[in-house]
Enzyme design. Structure first.
Site, PDB file in Angstrom:
ATOM      1  N   ASN A 110      59.211  17.687   0.172  1.00 12.21           N
ATOM      2  CA  ASN A 110      58.816  17.374  -1.206  1.00 12.21           C
ATOM      3  C   ASN A 110      59.191  15.946  -1.612  1.00 12.21           C
ATOM      4  O   ASN A 110      58.383  15.231  -2.211  1.00 12.21           O
ATOM      5  CB  ASN A 110      59.444  18.380  -2.171  1.00 12.21           C
ATOM      6  CG  ASN A 110      59.006  19.800  -1.859  1.00 12.21           C
ATOM      7  OD1 ASN A 110      58.087  20.002  -1.052  1.00 12.21           O
ATOM      8  ND2 ASN A 110      59.648  20.774  -2.481  1.00 12.21           N
ATOM      9  N   THR A 155      23.657  -9.504 -27.499  1.00  5.62           N
ATOM     10  CA  THR A 155      24.332  -8.328 -28.050  1.00  5.62           C
ATOM     11  C   THR A 155      23.217  -7.298 -28.175  1.00  5.62           C
ATOM     12  O   THR A 155      22.063  -7.664 -28.443  1.00  5.62           O
ATOM     13  CB  THR A 155      24.963  -8.588 -29.432  1.00  5.62           C
ATOM     14  OG1 THR A 155      23.921  -8.897 -30.360  1.00  5.62           O
ATOM     15  CG2 THR A 155      25.962  -9.739 -29.396  1.00  5.62           C
ATOM     16  N   HIS A 156      23.527  -6.048 -27.952  1.00  3.87           N
ATOM     17  CA  HIS A 156      22.514  -4.976 -27.962  1.00  3.87           C
ATOM     18  C   HIS A 156      21.406  -5.255 -26.936  1.00  3.87           C
ATOM     19  O   HIS A 156      20.288  -4.768 -27.095  1.00  3.87           O
ATOM     20  CB  HIS A 156      21.874  -4.802 -29.342  1.00  3.87           C
ATOM     21  CG  HIS A 156      22.852  -4.754 -30.471  1.00  3.87           C
ATOM     22  ND1 HIS A 156      23.321  -3.577 -31.005  1.00  3.87           N
ATOM     23  CD2 HIS A 156      23.474  -5.744 -31.152  1.00  3.87           C
ATOM     24  CE1 HIS A 156      24.177  -3.843 -31.981  1.00  3.87           C
ATOM     25  NE2 HIS A 156      24.297  -5.152 -32.077  1.00  3.87           N
ATOM     26  N   SER A 277      12.739  -1.918   1.447  1.00  5.24           N
ATOM     27  CA  SER A 277      12.248  -0.553   1.307  1.00  5.24           C
ATOM     28  C   SER A 277      11.565  -0.150   2.602  1.00  5.24           C
ATOM     29  O   SER A 277      10.884  -0.962   3.238  1.00  5.24           O
ATOM     30  CB  SER A 277      11.250  -0.483   0.145  1.00  5.24           C
ATOM     31  OG  SER A 277      10.386   0.628   0.304  1.00  5.24           O
ATOM     32  N   LYS A 283       9.412  -5.133  -1.272  1.00  8.41           N
ATOM     33  CA  LYS A 283      10.653  -4.914  -2.019  1.00  8.41           C
ATOM     34  C   LYS A 283      11.864  -5.650  -1.462  1.00  8.41           C
ATOM     35  O   LYS A 283      12.030  -5.806  -0.265  1.00  8.41           O
ATOM     36  CB  LYS A 283      10.977  -3.413  -2.036  1.00  8.41           C
ATOM     37  CG  LYS A 283       9.965  -2.595  -2.799  1.00  8.41           C
ATOM     38  CD  LYS A 283      10.221  -2.588  -4.275  1.00  8.41           C
ATOM     39  CE  LYS A 283      11.243  -1.504  -4.587  1.00  8.41           C
ATOM     40  NZ  LYS A 283      11.745  -1.661  -5.936  1.00  8.41           N
ATOM     41  N   GLN A 322      49.428  18.722  -2.910  1.00  4.92           N
ATOM     42  CA  GLN A 322      48.897  18.201  -1.655  1.00  4.92           C
ATOM     43  C   GLN A 322      47.498  17.597  -1.866  1.00  4.92           C
ATOM     44  O   GLN A 322      47.090  16.693  -1.149  1.00  4.92           O
ATOM     45  CB  GLN A 322      48.816  19.347  -0.633  1.00  4.92           C
ATOM     46  CG  GLN A 322      48.221  18.966   0.697  1.00  4.92           C
ATOM     47  CD  GLN A 322      48.487  20.026   1.748  1.00  4.92           C
ATOM     48  OE1 GLN A 322      49.620  20.219   2.151  1.00  4.92           O
ATOM     49  NE2 GLN A 322      47.446  20.730   2.171  1.00  4.92           N
TER      50      GLN A 322
END
Ligand code: ARG
Length: 457
Positions: A110, A155-156, A277, A283, A322
């Site tokens: 332990n 922002t946003h 891809s 891609k 454990q």
């Protein structure tokens, strides 16, 4: 394989139990730490005359040879011996005979496992702090090269005000600084040695816990033996630091993903750090960034897993604990890999200065500059805000930029507007004016860069 705890048992453990309870398949990762702990323990036992110097020397030599065997891949780990602690102890006794049986005097698995996990995390945390430092340096270098690159600040996710790309990158350097601080802080709690607490209650034998702690590089000895074996706060703090750091990496990853779209075209990530891809030939995908974002979920999960694991446990040690190792290993390894790959990738991101500048100029993002211009001319901010809003509305209805209005037209909105208004309509000029402490002006950005260069030397 005879179990060290076989004395009290008359029946053989069920096979299902062997495989259900074993942890050697994953805690073998702790072999070095376990052996380091055992060597320190053997030295202490000899110093305290609990075992002889000769026995201690035999144990230490045997442990070193065991370490060699493990390092060379020549060690047969056995699931019947449950975990790394019993595997190593049994191998030692098989190797050196009687003295091996004395190693477990005045300790238990332990306190042993609590020690191993601390040693492991101390090492990992040091590495992670170093990786964060390297990442900061890379960001700083990229920022240095973009002290005059203007980009739209959001922002946003709506264009808000122009900022310097360097300023945006330095925001991450600041986040990584806090991440490092969190890991340094969590090392303080790790820095307390549980070895010698034994199963939970300490021992009647004359041990010297401070000596073991010193040998293992700890500055403190855990003060309460019950807490020593049942505490996993240090692991939770580590997992929480890892989760927060990954959250930062994930936000950056999200930006890199957005910025590399055809819609944004702010950056291009080199071929080396993108993938294709199997179906669509055109891609080029930002998979590394996506996986940084994706792996963050697992690292969060690891924190929640350990919090949940601990929440119902009575003191002191319970076998449930454990299960602490898998989330800890996974978060440490995932975070290290994430920091390394990101650092490499950042060096191969090219920023499209032209596109960034052009985007910064659109979206009426210098409207706030007009409002602040009016304030400088003595107009109250609320009035200036409203007036500028009307100017923007007029431009939107005519589908022209702010710079598309003549001075005469602008003056119909406010008599305070004069020829010098032109200077604030340009994004680069707008950026130059924002010189408040921590703002985006080139002088403030330079100050931040200088400060970090010094800090990271
Ligand atoms: N393998 C155990 C763990 O990882 C070690 C401690 C086991 N102690 C015990 N009394 N069963 O937690």
């Amino acid at each position: 394989m005879k179990k060290p705890w076989a004395g009290r048992f008359t029946q053989k453990t069920s096979d299902a139990v062997e495989s259900f309870t074993e942890s050697i398949s994953f805690d073998r990762k702790l072999w070095k730490h376990d052996i380091a702990g055992s060597i320190a323990h053997a030295k202490m036992l000899a110093k305290q005359r609990i075992i002889t110097a000769k026995e201690s020397a035999a144990i230490i030599a045997g442990l070193s040879r065991t370490a060699d065997a493990i390092a060379r891949g020549k060690f047969a780990f056995s699931p019947e011996l449950e975990d790394i602690h019993m595997n190593i102890e049994s191998a030692l006794t098989a190797r050196i005979g009687e003295p091996g049986k004395k190693l477990h005097t005045a300790r238990s698995r332990n306190d042993q496992v609590a020690l191993d996990l601390r040693l492991y995390l101390r090492e990992q945390t040091r590495d992670i702090i170093q990786l964060l430092r390297e990442l900061q340096k890379t960001f700083l270098t990229v920022a240095e090269g973009h002290q005059d690159t203007v980009m739209p600040g959001y922002t946003h996710l709506q264009r808000a005000q122009p900022v310097l790309l360097a300023h945006h990158l330095l925001a991450y350097v600041e986040m990584f600084r806090r991440d490092k601080e969190r890991f340094h802080d969590c090392m303080q709690r790790m820095d307390s040695c549980p070895l010698g607490a034994c199963a939970l209650a300490g021992t009647s034998l004359p041990t010297d816990r401070a000596y073991t702690a010193k040998l293992l590089g700890f500055s403190r000895v855990s003060g309460n033996s019950i807490d020593a074996v049942s505490d996993r706060d240090f692991a939770l703090e580590f997992l929480s630091g890892a989760a927060i750091t990954m959250m930062h990496l994930s936000r950056l990853a999200e930006e890199l993903i957005l910025w590399s779209t055809e819609e944004f075209r702010f950056i291009e990530i080199s071929d080396r750090f993108t993938t294709g891809s199997s179906f669509m030939p055109q891609k080029k995908n930002p998979d590394v960034a996506e996986l940084l974002r994706g792996k963050t979920g697992r690292v969060y999960g690891n924190l929640v897993a350990l919090l949940t694991l601990m929440k119902g446990l009575p003191l002191a040690y319970n076998r449930d604990m454990q299960e602490d190792k898998l989330p800890v290993f996974d978060s440490a390894e995932t975070l290290r890999a994430a920091l390394s790959v990101l650092q490499e990738m950042m060096k191969e991101v090219t920023f499209n200065r032209e596109r960034l500048g052009e985007t910064a100029a659109g979206g009426y993002s210098t409207a706030t500059d007009i409002a602040e211009y009016l304030v400088r001319k003595g107009v109250p901010f609320r009035t200036a805000h409203e007036t500028t809003g009307r100017i923007v509305l007029a431009c939107i209805s005519r589908n022209i930029p702010l710079s598309g209005l003549s001075l005469q037209e602008l003056r119909t909105f406010s008599r305070a507007i004069e020829r010098d208004i032109r200077a604030v309509l340009d994004p680069a000029a707008s950026v130059r004016t924002r010189s408040s402490f921590g703002g985006t002006s080139p002088s403030e950005v330079k100050r931040q860069i200088r400060q970090y260069r010094k800090l990271l030397k």
